[in-house]
Design a protein around this motif. Structure first.
Motif, PDB file in Angstrom:
ATOM      1  N   GLY A  46       0.815  -1.210   0.059  1.00 43.72           N
ATOM      2  CA  GLY A  46      -0.027   0.030   0.059  1.00 43.72           C
ATOM      3  C   GLY A  46       1.079   1.305   0.078  1.00 43.72           C
ATOM      4  O   GLY A  46       0.618   2.023  -0.867  1.00 43.72           O
ATOM      5  N   LEU A  47       2.008   1.258   0.802  1.00 40.90           N
ATOM      6  CA  LEU A  47       2.752   2.487   0.752  1.00 40.90           C
ATOM      7  C   LEU A  47       3.470   2.720  -0.517  1.00 40.90           C
ATOM      8  O   LEU A  47       3.459   3.820  -1.212  1.00 40.90           O
ATOM      9  CB  LEU A  47       4.059   2.231   1.907  1.00 40.90           C
ATOM     10  N   PHE A  48       3.733   1.563  -1.148  1.00 40.11           N
ATOM     11  CA  PHE A  48       4.489   1.525  -2.506  1.00 40.11           C
ATOM     12  C   PHE A  48       3.514   2.334  -3.599  1.00 40.11           C
ATOM     13  O   PHE A  48       3.813   3.174  -4.197  1.00 40.11           O
ATOM     14  CB  PHE A  48       4.971   0.297  -2.799  1.00 40.11           C
ATOM     15  N   LEU A  49       2.069   1.947  -3.302  1.00 40.40           N
ATOM     16  CA  LEU A  49       1.303   2.305  -4.455  1.00 40.40           C
ATOM     17  C   LEU A  49       0.950   3.826  -4.132  1.00 40.40           C
ATOM     18  O   LEU A  49       0.678   4.673  -5.215  1.00 40.40           O
ATOM     19  CB  LEU A  49      -0.066   1.523  -4.238  1.00 40.40           C
ATOM     20  N   ILE A  55       3.801  10.527  -6.708  1.00 36.83           N
ATOM     21  CA  ILE A  55       4.718  10.787  -7.741  1.00 36.83           C
ATOM     22  C   ILE A  55       3.887  11.278  -9.003  1.00 36.83           C
ATOM     23  O   ILE A  55       4.237  12.066  -9.773  1.00 36.83           O
ATOM     24  CB  ILE A  55       5.597   9.549  -8.235  1.00 36.83           C
ATOM     25  N   ILE A  56       2.944  10.479  -9.300  1.00 40.39           N
ATOM     26  CA  ILE A  56       2.121  11.039 -10.527  1.00 40.39           C
ATOM     27  C   ILE A  56       1.613  12.412 -10.389  1.00 40.39           C
ATOM     28  O   ILE A  56       1.507  12.998 -11.243  1.00 40.39           O
ATOM     29  CB  ILE A  56       1.040   9.875 -10.830  1.00 40.39           C
ATOM     30  N   PRO A  61       3.842  16.194  -0.231  1.00 39.74           N
ATOM     31  CA  PRO A  61       3.701  15.662   1.264  1.00 39.74           C
ATOM     32  C   PRO A  61       3.269  13.671   1.065  1.00 39.74           C
ATOM     33  O   PRO A  61       3.877  13.190   1.919  1.00 39.74           O
ATOM     34  CB  PRO A  61       2.520  16.124   1.596  1.00 39.74           C
ATOM     35  N   VAL A  62       2.628  13.624  -0.054  1.00 42.11           N
ATOM     36  CA  VAL A  62       2.436  12.138  -0.064  1.00 42.11           C
ATOM     37  C   VAL A  62       3.866  11.457  -0.559  1.00 42.11           C
ATOM     38  O   VAL A  62       3.962  10.355  -0.039  1.00 42.11           O
ATOM     39  CB  VAL A  62       1.377  12.103  -1.336  1.00 42.11           C
ATOM     40  N   ILE A  63       4.446  11.913  -1.571  1.00 38.75           N
ATOM     41  CA  ILE A  63       5.723  11.287  -1.676  1.00 38.75           C
ATOM     42  C   ILE A  63       6.796  10.973  -0.542  1.00 38.75           C
ATOM     43  O   ILE A  63       7.247  10.083  -0.362  1.00 38.75           O
ATOM     44  CB  ILE A  63       6.577  12.204  -2.767  1.00 38.75           C
TER      45      ILE A  63
END
Length: 84
Positions: A46-49, A55-56, A61-63
């Motif tokens: 989930g973290l990877f997704l 990134i997209i 903050p999300v990155i």
């Protein structure tokens, strides 16, 4: 920096540092027997997704939050394997 970015950075920082006590506890006790492999793998997936999503979108903050939390959880996984 706008309020929404600051809000995201604070939220990410809090959820990220939440894993520090667990990581340090495993490191100190040399035991991760109560940490589930399934939970770690599902959570890291989930973290990877979320990282890819950030990134997209170009959402800093999300990155940052998901990249650091993913690193912390990779360390926890490594410690779990090491102290098996």
């Amino acid at each position: 920096m706008d309020f929404i970015t600051i809000l995201g950075l604070v939220a990410g920082a809090l959820t990220t540092i939440a894993f520090l006590p667990q990581m340090l506890q495993i490191w100190r006790t040399k035991s991760a027997k109560d940490v589930s492999y399934v939970m770690l793998i599902v959570f890291m997936s989930g973290l990877f997704l979320w990282l890819v999503y950030g990134i997209i979108l170009g959402a800093l903050p999300v990155i940052i939050a998901n990249a650091v939390t993913l690193c912390f959880n990779l360390i926890i996984l490594w410690l779990k394997i090491k102290y098996r």
